[in-house]
Design a protein around this motif. Structure first.
Motif, mmCIF file in Angstrom:
data_model
loop_
_atom_site.group_PDB
_atom_site.id
_atom_site.type_symbol
_atom_site.label_atom_id
_atom_site.label_comp_id
_atom_site.label_asym_id
_atom_site.label_seq_id
_atom_site.Cartn_x
_atom_site.Cartn_y
_atom_site.Cartn_z
ATOM 1 N N PHE A 45 2.797 1.303 -6.563
ATOM 2 C CA PHE A 45 2.797 0.256 -5.706
ATOM 3 C C PHE A 45 1.417 0.035 -5.169
ATOM 4 N N THR A 49 -1.366 -4.764 -9.684
ATOM 5 C CA THR A 49 -2.867 -4.741 -9.202
ATOM 6 C C THR A 49 -3.708 -4.259 -10.340
ATOM 7 N N TYR A 119 3.775 4.356 -1.763
ATOM 8 C CA TYR A 119 5.031 3.658 -1.191
ATOM 9 C C TYR A 119 5.000 3.196 0.160
ATOM 10 N N GLY A 123 1.973 1.529 2.914
ATOM 11 C CA GLY A 123 1.962 0.313 3.516
ATOM 12 C C GLY A 123 1.913 0.259 4.876
HETATM 13 N N1 FDM Z 1 -1.925 -0.810 -0.090
HETATM 14 C C1 FDM Z 1 -1.159 -0.268 -0.804
HETATM 15 C C2 FDM Z 1 -1.646 -1.371 1.336
HETATM 16 O O1 FDM Z 1 -2.380 -1.593 2.008
HETATM 17 N N2 FDM Z 1 -0.320 -1.490 1.386
HETATM 18 C C3 FDM Z 1 0.521 -1.198 0.708
HETATM 19 O O2 FDM Z 1 1.815 -1.122 0.802
HETATM 20 C C4 FDM Z 1 0.300 -0.126 -0.546
HETATM 21 C C5 FDM Z 1 1.252 0.165 -1.374
HETATM 22 O O3 FDM Z 1 -3.678 -1.238 -1.506
HETATM 23 F F1 FDM Z 1 -6.060 0.566 -0.923
HETATM 24 C C6 FDM Z 1 -3.506 -0.390 -0.340
HETATM 25 C C7 FDM Z 1 -3.948 0.878 -0.543
HETATM 26 C C8 FDM Z 1 -5.021 0.778 -1.503
HETATM 27 C C9 FDM Z 1 -4.669 -0.555 -2.046
HETATM 28 O O4 FDM Z 1 -3.912 0.544 -3.893
HETATM 29 C C10 FDM Z 1 -4.596 -0.474 -3.637
HETATM 30 P P1 FDM Z 1 -4.339 1.223 -5.344
HETATM 31 O O5 FDM Z 1 -3.623 2.484 -5.379
HETATM 32 O O6 FDM Z 1 -5.643 1.484 -5.420
HETATM 33 O O7 FDM Z 1 -3.959 0.375 -6.523
#
Ligand code: FDM
Length: 236
Positions: A45, A49, A119, A123
């Motif tokens: 999650f 992305t 997760y 968030g």
């Molecule tokens: N992130 C991730 C959030 O802000 N909210 C969320 O619910 C989740 C799951 O998204 F900076 C943020 C944390 C990170 C970005 O994550 C993308 P990855 O792991 O770098 O793809």
């Protein structure tokens, strides 16, 4: 003929700061459990992305819906291509998990163990770290209430200063030292509030192999759990 009741899979969540090593460790754990004969899946999650690490591996294993509507909006936001109200984007991140919740439940009940890369904890803390006066950690947690609660939370513990030394922050919105320090602080607060969770703090400063060993040791004790899947409750 009496058929044995099928054991459910285990829900394992890996959390931590950017650059803590989550995705690599998820990969190593998945392989180690598969070698031991477990049926295991990896999901991440937010879904949809752009991956910066292990791209090929993630694409091969990620089973979150990469074409989900929320995933696309979140991706544009993280890349800085679109602005969003703090509350609105927060709820989209949560919706991204709710979109996957039914699938998670059915996979678990079919005996599949699931390793989740970020997760509800991410968030809540990334949104609360924006220090918007109308967006407290408690507010941010609320939409997570009712989602499947992991059997095991592996928190890759490392300071913001330490991850900064690993360098190479990408272009993503939250990859600044100031933001990461606030996120780290909020992770500590959130984990201390979640009573009843099985949380394992893993020292993520060690070399990859050592961290992988610690994670596997923490996980092996949990693979025979038979208690029913629980859901997240309100923060107390
Ligand atoms: N992130 C991730 C959030 O802000 N909210 C969320 O619910 C989740 C799951 O998204 F900076 C943020 C944390 C990170 C970005 O994550 C993308 P990855 O792991 O770098 O793809």
């Amino acid at each position: 003929f009496h058929e044995d009741v099928k054991a459910r899979g285990v829900l394992i969540v890996v959390e931590g700061l950017d650059r803590a090593g989550k995705t690599v460790q998820c990969q190593l754990l998945l392989e180690a459990l598969q070698q031991r004969g477990h049926h295991v899946k990896y999901i991440k999650f937010p879904g949809n992305t752009t991956m910066k690490v292990c791209l090929g591996w993630v694409l091969k294993h990620a089973c979150s819906d990469r074409n989900s509507l929320t995933g696309k909006i979140i991706n544009g936001y993280l890349q800085g291509q679109a602005q969003q109200d703090d509350h609105s984007i927060h709820l989209l991140f949560s919706a991204n998990r709710w979109e996957a919740a039914q699938r998670i439940r059915s996979d678990l009940s079919n005996g599949i163990t699931i390793i989740v890369d970020r997760y509800s904890y991410s968030g809540a803390v990334y949104s609360a770290a924006k220090e918007n006066p109308d967006l407290s950690l408690e507010w941010a947690w609320q939409p997570e209430v009712g989602l499947p609660r992991p059997d095991l939370l592996l928190f890759l513990s490392i300071s913001a200063e330490e991850t900064a030394k690993r360098g190479g922050y990408g272009e993503e919105r939250y990859e600044t030292n100031a933001m990461q320090s606030k996120v780290r602080h909020l992770f500590d607060r959130l984990l201390s509030m979640n009573h009843g969770h099985d949380i394992h703090l893993i020292d993520a400063r060690f070399p990859v192999d050592q961290v992988a060993k610690d994670i596997l040791n923490s996980t092996l004790g949990h693979l025979s759990e038979r208690k029913p899947l629980e859901t997240f409750a309100k923060l107390r």
